[in-house]
Design a protein around this motif. Structure first.
Motif, mmCIF file in Angstrom:
data_model
loop_
_atom_site.group_PDB
_atom_site.id
_atom_site.type_symbol
_atom_site.label_atom_id
_atom_site.label_comp_id
_atom_site.label_asym_id
_atom_site.label_seq_id
_atom_site.Cartn_x
_atom_site.Cartn_y
_atom_site.Cartn_z
ATOM 1 N N LYS A 68 0.828 -1.202 0.058
ATOM 2 C CA LYS A 68 -0.085 0.129 -0.027
ATOM 3 C C LYS A 68 1.016 1.276 0.078
ATOM 4 O O LYS A 68 0.483 2.231 -0.727
ATOM 5 C CB LYS A 68 -0.816 -0.222 1.240
ATOM 6 N N LEU A 69 1.855 1.314 0.922
ATOM 7 C CA LEU A 69 2.833 2.508 0.859
ATOM 8 C C LEU A 69 3.506 2.877 -0.485
ATOM 9 O O LEU A 69 3.737 3.602 -0.950
ATOM 10 C CB LEU A 69 3.851 2.150 1.849
ATOM 11 N N VAL A 73 -1.134 -1.448 -3.979
ATOM 12 C CA VAL A 73 -2.564 -1.672 -3.762
ATOM 13 C C VAL A 73 -3.136 -0.484 -2.868
ATOM 14 O O VAL A 73 -2.426 0.101 -2.207
ATOM 15 C CB VAL A 73 -2.662 -3.077 -2.693
ATOM 16 N N ARG A 74 -4.595 -0.556 -2.958
ATOM 17 C CA ARG A 74 -5.070 0.256 -1.858
ATOM 18 C C ARG A 74 -6.148 -0.450 -1.221
ATOM 19 O O ARG A 74 -6.463 -1.802 -1.257
ATOM 20 C CB ARG A 74 -5.834 1.389 -2.907
ATOM 21 N N SER A 75 -6.914 0.447 -0.151
ATOM 22 C CA SER A 75 -7.807 -0.152 0.638
ATOM 23 C C SER A 75 -9.185 0.726 0.869
ATOM 24 O O SER A 75 -8.872 2.014 0.664
ATOM 25 C CB SER A 75 -7.419 -0.779 1.833
ATOM 26 N N ILE A 83 -10.796 -3.733 3.106
ATOM 27 C CA ILE A 83 -10.822 -4.386 1.749
ATOM 28 C C ILE A 83 -9.518 -3.735 0.868
ATOM 29 O O ILE A 83 -9.676 -2.640 0.540
ATOM 30 C CB ILE A 83 -12.140 -4.135 1.246
ATOM 31 N N TYR A 84 -8.773 -4.813 0.507
ATOM 32 C CA TYR A 84 -7.789 -4.401 -0.524
ATOM 33 C C TYR A 84 -7.878 -4.834 -1.617
ATOM 34 O O TYR A 84 -8.526 -5.660 -2.182
ATOM 35 C CB TYR A 84 -6.531 -5.078 0.256
ATOM 36 N N PHE A 85 -7.294 -4.106 -2.668
ATOM 37 C CA PHE A 85 -7.435 -4.227 -3.969
ATOM 38 C C PHE A 85 -6.184 -3.542 -4.698
ATOM 39 O O PHE A 85 -5.635 -2.666 -4.191
ATOM 40 C CB PHE A 85 -8.720 -3.651 -4.634
ATOM 41 N N VAL A 86 -5.679 -4.250 -6.186
ATOM 42 C CA VAL A 86 -4.794 -3.734 -6.710
ATOM 43 C C VAL A 86 -5.332 -2.490 -7.313
ATOM 44 O O VAL A 86 -6.222 -1.886 -7.742
ATOM 45 C CB VAL A 86 -4.678 -4.579 -7.947
ATOM 46 N N ASP A 87 -4.139 -1.468 -7.085
ATOM 47 C CA ASP A 87 -4.352 -0.007 -7.417
ATOM 48 C C ASP A 87 -3.764 0.282 -8.923
ATOM 49 O O ASP A 87 -3.879 1.280 -9.558
ATOM 50 C CB ASP A 87 -3.607 1.177 -6.287
ATOM 51 N N ASP A 88 -2.852 -0.742 -9.368
ATOM 52 C CA ASP A 88 -2.194 -0.459 -10.727
ATOM 53 C C ASP A 88 -2.196 -1.455 -11.526
ATOM 54 O O ASP A 88 -1.684 -2.577 -11.285
ATOM 55 C CB ASP A 88 -0.478 -0.002 -10.238
ATOM 56 N N PRO A 89 -3.016 -1.689 -12.517
ATOM 57 C CA PRO A 89 -3.282 -2.794 -13.268
ATOM 58 C C PRO A 89 -2.063 -2.998 -14.218
ATOM 59 O O PRO A 89 -1.675 -4.095 -14.650
ATOM 60 C CB PRO A 89 -4.486 -2.318 -14.310
ATOM 61 N N HIS A 90 -1.323 -2.156 -14.498
ATOM 62 C CA HIS A 90 0.222 -2.337 -15.137
ATOM 63 C C HIS A 90 1.001 -3.289 -14.268
ATOM 64 O O HIS A 90 1.868 -4.398 -15.039
ATOM 65 C CB HIS A 90 0.980 -1.170 -15.341
#
Length: 120
Positions: A68-69, A73-75, A83-90
């Protein structure tokens, strides 16, 4: 004497190379790589991720904090859960590309289990 570029390519700035190396360093951990893989498939909270990757809750939480840092990922909060999820699809594409380059029997990792980058 260093060459700034070869042909039509120019070298990336040192700051960009440093940032890329730091990201690869984060993904050099099998646990963090597994977390990125899992989150690329679906968002999740830390307890479900810990079960999926087989890690202790505090360790998985620390890995997620590092990801996250770094902005990978973001939450978001849903009730009492983060809830965590991918922040960068690349990054998903980079992870998939790396995994595709490794010699793994297709029976262990069929093409149907491969990822497509998630949209942010």
């Amino acid at each position: 004497m260093a060459v700034a570029g070869i042909g039509c390519f120019t070298d990336p700035p040192g700051e960009l190379l440093t940032q890329a190396a730091a990201t690869f360093g984060l993904l050099a951990s099998p646990a963090r790589l597994h977390l990125m893989w899992a989150l690329a498939q679906d968002e999740s909270d830390v307890s479900k991720l810990a079960k999926r990757v087989g890690g202790a809750l505090p360790a998985v939480s620390q890995h997620l904090a590092k990801l996250k840092l770094a902005g990978l990922v973001r939450s978001r909060r849903e009730g009492r859960h983060q809830i965590y999820f991918v922040d960068d699809p690349h990054i998903v594409a980079v992870v998939q590309l790396m995994l595709d380059q490794l010699p793994v029997p297709s029976a262990q990792f069929p093409a149907s289990r491969r990822l497509s980058p998630v949209s942010a």
